[in-house]
Design a protein around this motif. Structure first.
Motif, PDB file in Angstrom:
ATOM      1  N   LEU A   6       2.346  12.651  -3.785  1.00 53.39           N
ATOM      2  CA  LEU A   6       3.495  12.513  -4.679  1.00 53.39           C
ATOM      3  C   LEU A   6       4.235  11.336  -4.251  1.00 53.39           C
ATOM      4  O   LEU A   6       4.634  11.275  -2.982  1.00 53.39           O
ATOM      5  CB  LEU A   6       4.041  13.595  -5.012  1.00 53.39           C
ATOM      6  CG  LEU A   6       3.173  14.801  -5.477  1.00 53.39           C
ATOM      7  CD1 LEU A   6       3.984  16.248  -5.781  1.00 53.39           C
ATOM      8  CD2 LEU A   6       2.562  14.596  -6.810  1.00 53.39           C
ATOM      9  N   GLY A   7       4.814  10.549  -5.116  1.00 46.67           N
ATOM     10  CA  GLY A   7       5.805   9.377  -4.583  1.00 46.67           C
ATOM     11  C   GLY A   7       6.781   9.084  -5.739  1.00 46.67           C
ATOM     12  O   GLY A   7       6.497   9.210  -7.028  1.00 46.67           O
ATOM     13  N   ALA A   8       7.702   8.218  -5.404  1.00 50.98           N
ATOM     14  CA  ALA A   8       8.512   7.617  -6.461  1.00 50.98           C
ATOM     15  C   ALA A   8       9.127   6.310  -5.657  1.00 50.98           C
ATOM     16  O   ALA A   8       9.192   6.305  -4.531  1.00 50.98           O
ATOM     17  CB  ALA A   8       9.882   8.700  -6.886  1.00 50.98           C
ATOM     18  N   ARG A   9       9.394   5.240  -6.544  1.00 56.35           N
ATOM     19  CA  ARG A   9      10.005   4.227  -6.129  1.00 56.35           C
ATOM     20  C   ARG A   9      11.171   3.903  -7.012  1.00 56.35           C
ATOM     21  O   ARG A   9      10.875   3.981  -8.201  1.00 56.35           O
ATOM     22  CB  ARG A   9       9.120   2.989  -5.928  1.00 56.35           C
ATOM     23  CG  ARG A   9       8.547   2.393  -6.706  1.00 56.35           C
ATOM     24  CD  ARG A   9       7.699   1.230  -6.252  1.00 56.35           C
ATOM     25  NE  ARG A   9       6.913   0.789  -7.325  1.00 56.35           N
ATOM     26  CZ  ARG A   9       5.559   0.981  -7.627  1.00 56.35           C
ATOM     27  NH1 ARG A   9       4.880   2.057  -7.070  1.00 56.35           N
ATOM     28  NH2 ARG A   9       4.975   0.521  -8.653  1.00 56.35           N
ATOM     29  N   TYR A  10      12.117   3.172  -6.750  1.00 55.69           N
ATOM     30  CA  TYR A  10      13.256   2.568  -7.355  1.00 55.69           C
ATOM     31  C   TYR A  10      13.550   1.322  -7.163  1.00 55.69           C
ATOM     32  O   TYR A  10      14.153   0.927  -5.981  1.00 55.69           O
ATOM     33  CB  TYR A  10      14.586   3.642  -7.378  1.00 55.69           C
ATOM     34  CG  TYR A  10      15.600   3.518  -8.218  1.00 55.69           C
ATOM     35  CD1 TYR A  10      15.459   3.559  -9.749  1.00 55.69           C
ATOM     36  CD2 TYR A  10      16.785   2.967  -7.927  1.00 55.69           C
ATOM     37  CE1 TYR A  10      16.629   3.402 -10.353  1.00 55.69           C
ATOM     38  CE2 TYR A  10      17.799   2.784  -8.634  1.00 55.69           C
ATOM     39  CZ  TYR A  10      17.830   2.981  -9.936  1.00 55.69           C
ATOM     40  OH  TYR A  10      18.718   2.801 -10.939  1.00 55.69           O
ATOM     41  N   ARG A  11      13.574   0.471  -8.186  1.00 49.99           N
ATOM     42  CA  ARG A  11      14.220  -0.687  -8.075  1.00 49.99           C
ATOM     43  C   ARG A  11      15.457  -1.132  -8.443  1.00 49.99           C
ATOM     44  O   ARG A  11      15.889  -0.487  -9.679  1.00 49.99           O
ATOM     45  CB  ARG A  11      13.020  -1.740  -9.001  1.00 49.99           C
ATOM     46  CG  ARG A  11      11.836  -1.728  -8.275  1.00 49.99           C
ATOM     47  CD  ARG A  11      10.863  -2.843  -9.013  1.00 49.99           C
ATOM     48  NE  ARG A  11      10.979  -2.508 -10.488  1.00 49.99           N
ATOM     49  CZ  ARG A  11      10.104  -1.270 -11.021  1.00 49.99           C
ATOM     50  NH1 ARG A  11       9.207  -0.642 -10.450  1.00 49.99           N
ATOM     51  NH2 ARG A  11       9.886  -1.243 -12.432  1.00 49.99           N
ATOM     52  N   THR A  12      16.264  -1.703  -7.813  1.00 44.75           N
ATOM     53  CA  THR A  12      17.769  -1.877  -8.050  1.00 44.75           C
ATOM     54  C   THR A  12      18.117  -3.062  -7.265  1.00 44.75           C
ATOM     55  O   THR A  12      17.520  -3.802  -6.636  1.00 44.75           O
ATOM     56  CB  THR A  12      18.504  -0.702  -7.677  1.00 44.75           C
ATOM     57  OG1 THR A  12      19.642  -0.920  -8.167  1.00 44.75           O
ATOM     58  CG2 THR A  12      18.537  -0.430  -6.219  1.00 44.75           C
ATOM     59  N   ARG A  13      19.621  -3.363  -7.372  1.00 40.91           N
ATOM     60  CA  ARG A  13      20.108  -4.621  -6.661  1.00 40.91           C
ATOM     61  C   ARG A  13      21.360  -4.034  -5.996  1.00 40.91           C
ATOM     62  O   ARG A  13      22.073  -3.332  -6.299  1.00 40.91           O
ATOM     63  CB  ARG A  13      20.606  -5.399  -7.657  1.00 40.91           C
ATOM     64  CG  ARG A  13      19.449  -5.967  -8.549  1.00 40.91           C
ATOM     65  CD  ARG A  13      19.961  -7.393  -9.286  1.00 40.91           C
ATOM     66  NE  ARG A  13      20.162  -8.540  -8.224  1.00 40.91           N
ATOM     67  CZ  ARG A  13      19.184  -9.382  -7.918  1.00 40.91           C
ATOM     68  NH1 ARG A  13      17.994  -9.135  -8.344  1.00 40.91           N
ATOM     69  NH2 ARG A  13      19.447 -10.347  -7.075  1.00 40.91           N
ATOM     70  N   ILE A  14      21.275  -4.392  -4.574  1.00 40.27           N
ATOM     71  CA  ILE A  14      22.102  -4.109  -3.460  1.00 40.27           C
ATOM     72  C   ILE A  14      22.881  -4.833  -3.145  1.00 40.27           C
ATOM     73  O   ILE A  14      22.082  -6.008  -2.373  1.00 40.27           O
ATOM     74  CB  ILE A  14      21.735  -2.926  -2.452  1.00 40.27           C
ATOM     75  CG1 ILE A  14      21.178  -1.388  -3.131  1.00 40.27           C
ATOM     76  CG2 ILE A  14      22.916  -2.686  -1.455  1.00 40.27           C
ATOM     77  CD1 ILE A  14      20.682  -0.799  -2.484  1.00 40.27           C
ATOM     78  N   ALA A  15      24.166  -5.159  -3.155  1.00 45.14           N
ATOM     79  CA  ALA A  15      24.959  -6.360  -2.573  1.00 45.14           C
ATOM     80  C   ALA A  15      24.040  -7.592  -3.256  1.00 45.14           C
ATOM     81  O   ALA A  15      23.932  -8.681  -2.356  1.00 45.14           O
ATOM     82  CB  ALA A  15      24.710  -6.599  -1.055  1.00 45.14           C
ATOM     83  N   ASN A  16      23.720  -7.643  -4.484  1.00 43.61           N
ATOM     84  CA  ASN A  16      23.307  -8.700  -5.221  1.00 43.61           C
ATOM     85  C   ASN A  16      21.814  -9.173  -4.555  1.00 43.61           C
ATOM     86  O   ASN A  16      21.332 -10.361  -5.062  1.00 43.61           O
ATOM     87  CB  ASN A  16      24.233  -9.935  -5.279  1.00 43.61           C
ATOM     88  CG  ASN A  16      23.585 -10.808  -6.342  1.00 43.61           C
ATOM     89  OD1 ASN A  16      23.442 -10.334  -7.493  1.00 43.61           O
ATOM     90  ND2 ASN A  16      23.839 -12.100  -6.278  1.00 43.61           N
ATOM     91  N   ARG A  17      21.049  -8.144  -3.896  1.00 43.53           N
ATOM     92  CA  ARG A  17      19.661  -8.429  -3.357  1.00 43.53           C
ATOM     93  C   ARG A  17      19.008  -7.398  -3.898  1.00 43.53           C
ATOM     94  O   ARG A  17      19.125  -6.358  -3.956  1.00 43.53           O
ATOM     95  CB  ARG A  17      19.699  -8.340  -1.873  1.00 43.53           C
ATOM     96  CG  ARG A  17      20.752  -8.973  -1.093  1.00 43.53           C
ATOM     97  CD  ARG A  17      20.486 -10.733  -1.235  1.00 43.53           C
ATOM     98  NE  ARG A  17      21.345 -11.288  -0.411  1.00 43.53           N
ATOM     99  CZ  ARG A  17      21.246 -12.691  -0.623  1.00 43.53           C
ATOM    100  NH1 ARG A  17      20.430 -13.267  -1.510  1.00 43.53           N
ATOM    101  NH2 ARG A  17      22.218 -13.485   0.257  1.00 43.53           N
ATOM    102  N   ALA A  18      17.578  -7.910  -4.495  1.00 39.71           N
ATOM    103  CA  ALA A  18      16.625  -6.989  -4.934  1.00 39.71           C
ATOM    104  C   ALA A  18      16.068  -5.968  -4.072  1.00 39.71           C
ATOM    105  O   ALA A  18      15.949  -6.689  -2.863  1.00 39.71           O
ATOM    106  CB  ALA A  18      15.557  -7.970  -5.510  1.00 39.71           C
TER     107      ALA A  18
END
Length: 722
Positions: free
Chosen positions: A670-682
């Motif tokens: 089982l798994g999960a991933r989350y795409r976001t931006r931190i300090a304006n970095r992908a």
């Protein structure tokens, strides 16, 4: 030529690798990092970009466009045939991408091949090498290809941080690539293609670890330079170490690679340098089983190793390749490489007697070295005679492998569960030459295209010369032969629709002949090479965003044994594998990606001369295999993807008479991933729970060796593009 040795090249190789993985790498990486920016905008989240599904050919040197979701490529590099769209070739091939490797948090080659319904992984006897079972036949780690050449890939365990493609060819392949160095791979082969600089710059840092205590990091940098982007560099370096989920087992690895390339109008040049070093301390070995019963199944985290057990191995590789377009449709090429491997360690392998319940163990101190050199030259071109097109290929290849080894071995009584600790073995002496293998071949082929290439007929021949010399650790020669075999290929593809292809092939595999044991009348006699024969037919469907394949096959291979009446060792029997495989990959529904399939194997031992084994299944060959992985992008979640994968393996027998068998097993990830931006970095955060139920199971019985499935393992990572 049998005495050719690549030793004089070793010093140059090691110097180049030290430069590549030391300050030079740091400087190049810093230079690339300073320039890695997308013009007129912030860094781009590469993982969030939509997959390219166009089927147009890629630019020279560019990786092929994958199916939607980016897990499976449409093309692969197929030995003498070069880069081909998979729908156009009469073979069953799957090409796993770097995106699949990264998103699944795969660390070794076995982790990637967990996706394939025709492949299962296990470990070798007395060591920690990864061994693969493809269509029921063994593929040793020493026989994995690297950039199309055998003998150069890291041995034992292959980390995949620097790998762009893991290409799995299913079926006999002596024509495409020639014979593997140790002769395994009758049911299929694996070739690794290293990462190269792409059109879009890459600057990526991954920090990862496991809940059990492993911590690591991986840096991936890529950049093209020059007015037309003709120069490229790709640097990968990673390190990881700590305690695994297996009780008392620790692993540590360090990898570095540099890939350079030049793309001119008619000239393409490539250089690859790879270094891998790994150490396993307290590693859990396989269990060799004899007798009338199997050992009780322990907990998934259990370790029946001695505390002094360790294995350390180091691999250094350097490769060069050049291609020159002598005319618009004609290319000549040459490639070569050298490899140096070094291993030492202490091993303890339990031997369980199911008739008495007693356990003994082999205590082994080992030192092993290998040196290899491989190369090929070739030409490929395309022309037409009237309405018939021709794609012609001609190539010559050579592989030389020299192995050196030494060991101290003893046997001692022990227990499989709660074993008493004993003293380690004595260190082995300086290694001596134990084997020299020289493989030479020439090959040619022509693919005829009829009806605007809706019918593609491929015919080819490869003449293979095999020279093998084996030596005992005391220096005495144990094997010597020099033999040649010609392996043909006939394959056809019919495309009634643009997206549909029907194919068939008749091909052969080739493996080194066995040597008569000491209890045979003809002790020491070396058998000629064994020829395996395959017939296969199948269907491929390419729906742009997803694909599906179906294959039916039969592989027959001679098997050798000592006749119980005449006491003569020879090729008396046949092992026959009949099977069907189905695979599905890509994005059949929006935001839902699938990767998996199923296979069934009807494998039999025939004409064995023993009523107890004749007609029975071979050891370690499951009947049913099933894999299914799914990824779902959760709507309106802002970048959340949920993943699930289930792996099922059917019954396997432990002995040739089929008196002992392993129960079918199933694993859930089982798994999960989350795409976001931190300090304006992908940034992408990933979590995968392997064997979520922590269910214990005997994963494999290949070679009569039981390997216990890995326990529940939580892998976490954070990847940022900068």
């Amino acid at each position: 030529m049998a005495n050719i040795s690549p030793r004089p090249l070793r010093r140059a190789l090691l110097i180049a690798l030290r430069l590549a993985t030391g300050p030079m790498t740091a400087g190049l990486a810093a230079s690339a990092l300073a320039q890695v920016r997308v013009p007129d905008g912030p860094p781009v989240d590469l993982d969030a970009l939509p997959a390219v599904s166009a089927s147009a050919p890629a630019l020279p040197g560019e990786p092929p466009a994958p199916y939607a979701g980016g897990q499976i490529a449409r093309d692969a590099r197929l030995g003498i045939l070069g880069s081909q769209r998979l729908v156009d070739v009469p073979f069953s091939v799957t090409s796993y991408t770097a995106r699949a490797i990264e998103n699944q948090q795969a660390r070794t080659l076995a982790d990637v091949l967990d996706n394939d319904p025709a492949v299962r992984s296990t470990i070798g006897f007395g060591d920690f090498s990864q061994v693969f079972n493809i269509r029921g036949f063994r593929l040793k780690g020493d026989d994995v290809g690297l950039n199309g050449l055998f003998g150069l890939a890291p041995q034992q365990l292959v980390n995949v941080d620097a790998v762009e493609r893991v290409q799995v060819f299913k079926g006999t392949s002596a024509f495409l690539n020639g014979v593997t160095p140790t002769g395994s791979g009758i049911g299929g082969t694996v070739d690794l293609q290293m990462k190269r600089a792409a059109e879009r710059p890459v600057a990526r840092l991954t920090v990862n670890g496991t809940a059990s205590g492993e911590v690591g990091a991986h840096v991936d940098l890529g950049q093209r330079f020059g007015a037309a982007g003709q120069f490229g560099i790709r640097v990968n370096t990673s390190a990881m170490g700590g305690e695994t989920a297996i009780r008392g087992e620790h692993r540590r690895s360090r990898d570095a690679s540099v890939s350079l390339d030049y793309r001119g109008d008619s000239v393409r040049l490539y250089a690859d340098f790879l270094y891998q070093r790994q150490r396993i301390t307290g590693g859990r070995p396989g269990v060799f089983v004899t007798g009338a019963a199997l050992p009780p199944l322990p907990a998934a985290t259990y370790n029946y190793s001695q505390t002094w057990v360790f294995s350390e191995f180091e691999n250094s590789v350097a490769m060069l390749r050049g291609e020159y377009d002598v005319a618009p449709d004609w290319t000549v090429y040459a490639a070569g490489g050298i490899h140096h491997g070094n291993e030492h360690g202490y091993h303890s392998t339990p031997n369980y007697d199911g008739s008495t319940g007693q356990t003994t163990a082999n205590r082994l101190g080992l030192r092993y070295k290998s040196d290899a050199a491989a190369g090929e030259i070739g030409m490929r071109g395309r022309f037409a005679t009237g309405a018939i097109t021709h794609s012609v290929n001609a190539a010559a290849s050579i592989t030389h492998v020299e192995t050196l080894g030494a060991f101290n071995r003893s046997r001692y009584p022990t227990r499989l569960y709660d074993p008493p600790q004993i003293a380690p073995p004595a260190a082995a002496a300086a290694p001596r030459t134990t084997g020299r293998t020289l493989l030479r071949s020439v090959a040619m082929s022509d693919t005829f295209g009829f009806l605007n290439d809706r019918i593609l007929l491929t015919v080819g021949l490869r003449r293979q010369q095999i020279n093998v010399n084996g030596y005992a650790y005391d220096g005495g020669q144990t094997a010597a032969y020099d033999d040649g075999v010609t392996t043909p290929l006939l394959g056809v593809v019919f495309k009634p629709l643009d997206r549909l292809a029907v194919y068939a092939n008749r091909s052969e595999g080739l493996t080194q002949g066995g040597t008569a044991p000491v209890d045979a009348i003809n002790a020491g006699q070396v058998m000629p090479p064994y020829r395996a024969k395959q017939i296969e037919a199948g269907v491929k469907y390419d729906a742009k965003t997803y694909g599906a394949t179906l294959a039916l096959f039969q592989i027959t291979q001679p098997s050798a044994y000592t006749d119980p009446v005449s006491l003569i060792y020879g090729s008396h029997g046949t092992e026959r594998h009949r099977g069907v495989e189905i695979a599905l990959f890509g994005e059949p529904l929006r935001d839902l990606r699938l990767l998996g399939g199923a296979s069934y194997l009807a494998a039999r031992q025939l004409d064995t001369g023993n009523p107890a084994t004749d007609g029975k299944r071979p050891i370690g060959v499951p009947d049913w295999l099933f894999n299914l992985g799914a990824e779902w992008d959760v709507p309106r979640s802002g970048g959340l993807t949920l993943t699930v994968r289930t792996i099922y393996t059917g019954r396997q027998y432990v002995d040739p008479a089929n008196a002992l068998s392993l129960s079918p097993w199933q694993r859930l990830d089982l798994g999960a991933r989350y795409r976001t931006r931190i300090a304006n970095r992908a940034t992408t955060l990933r979590a995968t729970l392997f064997n979520a139920t922590n269910r214990p199971y005997w994963a494999s019985s290949l070679g009569g060796i039981l390997s216990l499935g890995a326990p529940r393992t939580l892998m976490l990572s954070l990847t940022t593009d900068f």
